[in-house]
Scaffold this motif. Sequence first.
Motif, PDB file in Angstrom:
ATOM      1  N   ASN A 180       0.806  -1.228   0.000  1.00  0.00           N
ATOM      2  CA  ASN A 180       0.000   0.000   0.000  1.00  0.00           C
ATOM      3  C   ASN A 180       0.842   1.283   0.000  1.00  0.00           C
ATOM      4  N   GLY A 181       1.920   1.251  -0.735  1.00  0.00           N
ATOM      5  CA  GLY A 181       2.724   2.461  -0.897  1.00  0.00           C
ATOM      6  C   GLY A 181       3.667   2.768   0.234  1.00  0.00           C
ATOM      7  N   THR A 182       3.758   1.878   1.238  1.00  0.00           N
ATOM      8  CA  THR A 182       4.690   2.126   2.344  1.00  0.00           C
ATOM      9  C   THR A 182       6.124   1.842   1.884  1.00  0.00           C
ATOM     10  N   PRO A 183       7.101   2.528   2.486  1.00  0.00           N
ATOM     11  CA  PRO A 183       8.497   2.311   2.067  1.00  0.00           C
ATOM     12  C   PRO A 183       8.953   0.869   2.324  1.00  0.00           C
ATOM     13  N   TYR A 184       9.717   0.328   1.407  1.00  0.00           N
ATOM     14  CA  TYR A 184      10.268  -1.017   1.586  1.00  0.00           C
ATOM     15  C   TYR A 184      11.586  -1.122   0.832  1.00  0.00           C
ATOM     16  N   ARG A 185      12.398  -2.071   1.240  1.00  0.00           N
ATOM     17  CA  ARG A 185      13.639  -2.357   0.526  1.00  0.00           C
ATOM     18  C   ARG A 185      13.347  -3.400  -0.547  1.00  0.00           C
ATOM     19  N   PRO A 186      13.633  -3.113  -1.793  1.00  0.00           N
ATOM     20  CA  PRO A 186      13.167  -3.973  -2.875  1.00  0.00           C
ATOM     21  C   PRO A 186      13.916  -5.296  -3.031  1.00  0.00           C
ATOM     22  N   ARG A 187      15.119  -5.424  -2.487  1.00  0.00           N
ATOM     23  CA  ARG A 187      15.950  -6.578  -2.837  1.00  0.00           C
ATOM     24  C   ARG A 187      15.314  -7.918  -2.488  1.00  0.00           C
ATOM     25  N   SER A 188      14.811  -8.070  -1.270  1.00  0.00           N
ATOM     26  CA  SER A 188      14.283  -9.371  -0.858  1.00  0.00           C
ATOM     27  C   SER A 188      13.066  -9.775  -1.678  1.00  0.00           C
ATOM     28  N   THR A 189      12.221  -8.807  -2.002  1.00  0.00           N
ATOM     29  CA  THR A 189      11.033  -9.094  -2.828  1.00  0.00           C
ATOM     30  C   THR A 189      11.444  -9.551  -4.221  1.00  0.00           C
ATOM     31  N   GLU A 482       9.350  10.082   1.195  1.00  0.00           N
ATOM     32  CA  GLU A 482       9.427  11.496   1.587  1.00  0.00           C
ATOM     33  C   GLU A 482      10.430  11.684   2.727  1.00  0.00           C
ATOM     34  N   GLY A 483      11.269  12.684   2.569  1.00  0.00           N
ATOM     35  CA  GLY A 483      12.253  12.986   3.595  1.00  0.00           C
ATOM     36  C   GLY A 483      13.567  12.237   3.457  1.00  0.00           C
ATOM     37  N   GLU A 484      13.631  11.287   2.524  1.00  0.00           N
ATOM     38  CA  GLU A 484      14.872  10.530   2.323  1.00  0.00           C
ATOM     39  C   GLU A 484      15.629  11.052   1.101  1.00  0.00           C
ATOM     40  N   GLU A 485      16.958  10.917   1.125  1.00  0.00           N
ATOM     41  CA  GLU A 485      17.789  11.292  -0.005  1.00  0.00           C
ATOM     42  C   GLU A 485      17.707  10.231  -1.103  1.00  0.00           C
ATOM     43  N   PRO A 486      17.896  10.622  -2.371  1.00  0.00           N
ATOM     44  CA  PRO A 486      17.945   9.615  -3.435  1.00  0.00           C
ATOM     45  C   PRO A 486      19.029   8.587  -3.151  1.00  0.00           C
ATOM     46  N   PRO A 487      18.823   7.342  -3.508  1.00  0.00           N
ATOM     47  CA  PRO A 487      19.827   6.302  -3.225  1.00  0.00           C
ATOM     48  C   PRO A 487      21.140   6.571  -3.951  1.00  0.00           C
ATOM     49  N   SER A 488      22.215   6.106  -3.354  1.00  0.00           N
ATOM     50  CA  SER A 488      23.547   6.338  -3.910  1.00  0.00           C
ATOM     51  C   SER A 488      23.810   5.423  -5.108  1.00  0.00           C
ATOM     52  N   THR A 489      24.541   5.955  -6.080  1.00  0.00           N
ATOM     53  CA  THR A 489      24.950   5.132  -7.232  1.00  0.00           C
ATOM     54  C   THR A 489      26.271   4.421  -6.957  1.00  0.00           C
ATOM     55  N   GLU A 490      26.831   4.626  -5.775  1.00  0.00           N
ATOM     56  CA  GLU A 490      28.056   3.921  -5.399  1.00  0.00           C
ATOM     57  C   GLU A 490      27.687   2.519  -4.935  1.00  0.00           C
ATOM     58  N   GLY A 491      28.262   1.518  -5.585  1.00  0.00           N
ATOM     59  CA  GLY A 491      27.888   0.151  -5.290  1.00  0.00           C
ATOM     60  C   GLY A 491      28.671  -0.471  -4.153  1.00  0.00           C
ATOM     61  N   VAL A 492      28.206  -1.642  -3.722  1.00  0.00           N
ATOM     62  CA  VAL A 492      28.888  -2.456  -2.726  1.00  0.00           C
ATOM     63  C   VAL A 492      29.606  -3.572  -3.481  1.00  0.00           C
ATOM     64  N   VAL A 493      30.907  -3.667  -3.295  1.00  0.00           N
ATOM     65  CA  VAL A 493      31.718  -4.591  -4.079  1.00  0.00           C
ATOM     66  C   VAL A 493      31.820  -5.935  -3.389  1.00  0.00           C
ATOM     67  N   ALA A 494      31.385  -6.975  -4.092  1.00  0.00           N
ATOM     68  CA  ALA A 494      31.635  -8.358  -3.691  1.00  0.00           C
ATOM     69  C   ALA A 494      31.976  -9.079  -4.995  1.00  0.00           C
ATOM     70  N   VAL A 495      31.540 -10.320  -5.155  1.00  0.00           N
ATOM     71  CA  VAL A 495      31.700 -10.961  -6.455  1.00  0.00           C
ATOM     72  C   VAL A 495      30.920 -10.181  -7.503  1.00  0.00           C
ATOM     73  N   SER A 496      29.769  -9.655  -7.094  1.00  0.00           N
ATOM     74  CA  SER A 496      28.978  -8.779  -7.944  1.00  0.00           C
ATOM     75  C   SER A 496      28.970  -7.376  -7.339  1.00  0.00           C
ATOM     76  N   LEU A 497      28.509  -6.427  -8.133  1.00  0.00           N
ATOM     77  CA  LEU A 497      28.418  -5.037  -7.683  1.00  0.00           C
ATOM     78  C   LEU A 497      26.947  -4.742  -7.415  1.00  0.00           C
ATOM     79  N   THR A 498      26.595  -4.534  -6.151  1.00  0.00           N
ATOM     80  CA  THR A 498      25.200  -4.360  -5.773  1.00  0.00           C
ATOM     81  C   THR A 498      24.970  -2.964  -5.210  1.00  0.00           C
ATOM     82  N   PRO A 499      23.724  -2.467  -5.278  1.00  0.00           N
ATOM     83  CA  PRO A 499      23.430  -1.163  -4.670  1.00  0.00           C
ATOM     84  C   PRO A 499      23.511  -1.229  -3.155  1.00  0.00           C
ATOM     85  N   LYS A 500      23.824  -0.096  -2.541  1.00  0.00           N
ATOM     86  CA  LYS A 500      23.680  -0.002  -1.098  1.00  0.00           C
ATOM     87  C   LYS A 500      22.194  -0.090  -0.767  1.00  0.00           C
TER      88      LYS A 500
END
Length: 516
Positions: A180-189, A482-500
């Motif tokens: 219902n439009g509430t904030p969530y982290r998309p990765r697990s979904t 609302e109230g949050e900064e846009p996500p960073s384009t700097e990735g997290v380095v492992a075997v793959s490069l993933t978003p923070k």
Amino acid sequence: MSLFVNYTLQLIQFLQRYFPSSVTLFLVFFMVLFLTRLTFFCGSRLPLPPGPRGLPLLGSLPFLGRDFHLTLTSLARSYGPIYQMFLGGKRVVVLNEPQMVRQAFRQHVFSGRPDTELTKLLQGYGIINSSGALWREQRAFLHCIMRQFGAKNIGPGKAALETKVKDQVSEFLYGISKLNGTPYRPRSTIARAVSNVVGSLLMSVTYSKEDPRFTRLLELIEEGFRLLTLAVPVNFIPVLRYIPGGNYAYQKIKQNREETAAYFQEVAEEHKHTLDPQDLRDFVDAYLVQLQENQNDNKESYFSEMQLLQVMGDIFSAGLETVTSTLEWAILFLVRDLDIQTRVQEELDTVVGRNRLPSLADQRDLPYTEATILEVLRRANVIALGNAHATLEDTEFAGYHIPKDTHVLPNLWAIHMDPKLWSEPEVFKPERFLLDGKVSKPDFFMPFSVGRRVCLGDVLTKMELFLFLTGLLHQFNLRVPEGEEPPSTEGVVAVSLTPKPFHVCASQRNKTLLTV
């Protein structure tokens, strides 16, 4: 070289004549050592590639830093498009130019896989890190099965595979609508939906959010990618296995692999009891049938139950990670640039309409949408350094001598972020893949690598990216909470490069959610 040896022999004779035997012995030893090093490093008239010297025993390993793809790209500016470095005792050649990557990887001599401490854990099994006759046989079989089940551009199963993906897209969209439009982290979904696509194709398994086996499998795979990065020094300096810090990562990877293999073993045993050779359900069925046929015919092959378990792990982990991370990057870029998101949605509304979800048949009529997906692949660089290759024998390449067993890295980050190839490479700009309104991919675009070991799952990956992303944008508007900064384009380095980790809000565009 032979002329130099003749001169050396003459010098030894001269020394024996005029100097004491102890001095002569020392000088002879020195000359032999010098000749051995000369032969090792300069076994060809061609020079070795240039590169940094590094430290004794450690090489350049201490200088790679956390963002090693950036370090390697920086070194290319100093040493050129091809250079070598030593990581521990291993020689590594880095290719930073697209023509070089294409030229090298279409040659058999570059088709090996590095022999490292971590690949030894696999005992030669699998498809990603195997080489030689085993790799050729297993890859040919996988190509055949992927065509059969629709994971290639041709084959009778493509429509059925699209239906499987669409089913998971519907589940994915339904799960988002319940927020219902509430904030969530998309990765697990995303990960659950993508794992169900791979799981259904691989072993006819899908997972609910509450399934503890699913949760544990994801934990093992994600932890495995993190640990592989921590264990990189062990690959190049094996003695670190016996030091507490290095030993922890190595042993944990070993334990995780055993637990993952035990899970896949259970699946394989279940398949054996319900197998119908005339009605193949998935990859595991196809593999078991082929294994049985080879045993009945006493045919020499590399098919085995251990090989099956490792291939299952390779396909599941690679298919899950690549698509999950790319879709997560896609959401990140689209919430950062709402104009691009709106333009994609307008194209979808015009071509698809508002009464059904997009299908693969729409793809050719959605050039801006397709260009956006290509730009995600370029800018995200999920596999920033591709997969490491190894030379099977001494060879000559680009005017340099490349010794046998050299690790060869394609620096895809350097290629996809090269300002000589892409204007303003840091900017997310789908238009770079459009020419006169049609999709145009330059030959220096290679997100799935190139050559003999190009990604086997590229077609399935592209299908998933298209259906999941178009379904999401067709049904939802994506925004930064609302109230949050846009996500960073700097990735997290492992075997793959993933978003923070970041949050997103998804508001439904229609009153009623559409499903397949």
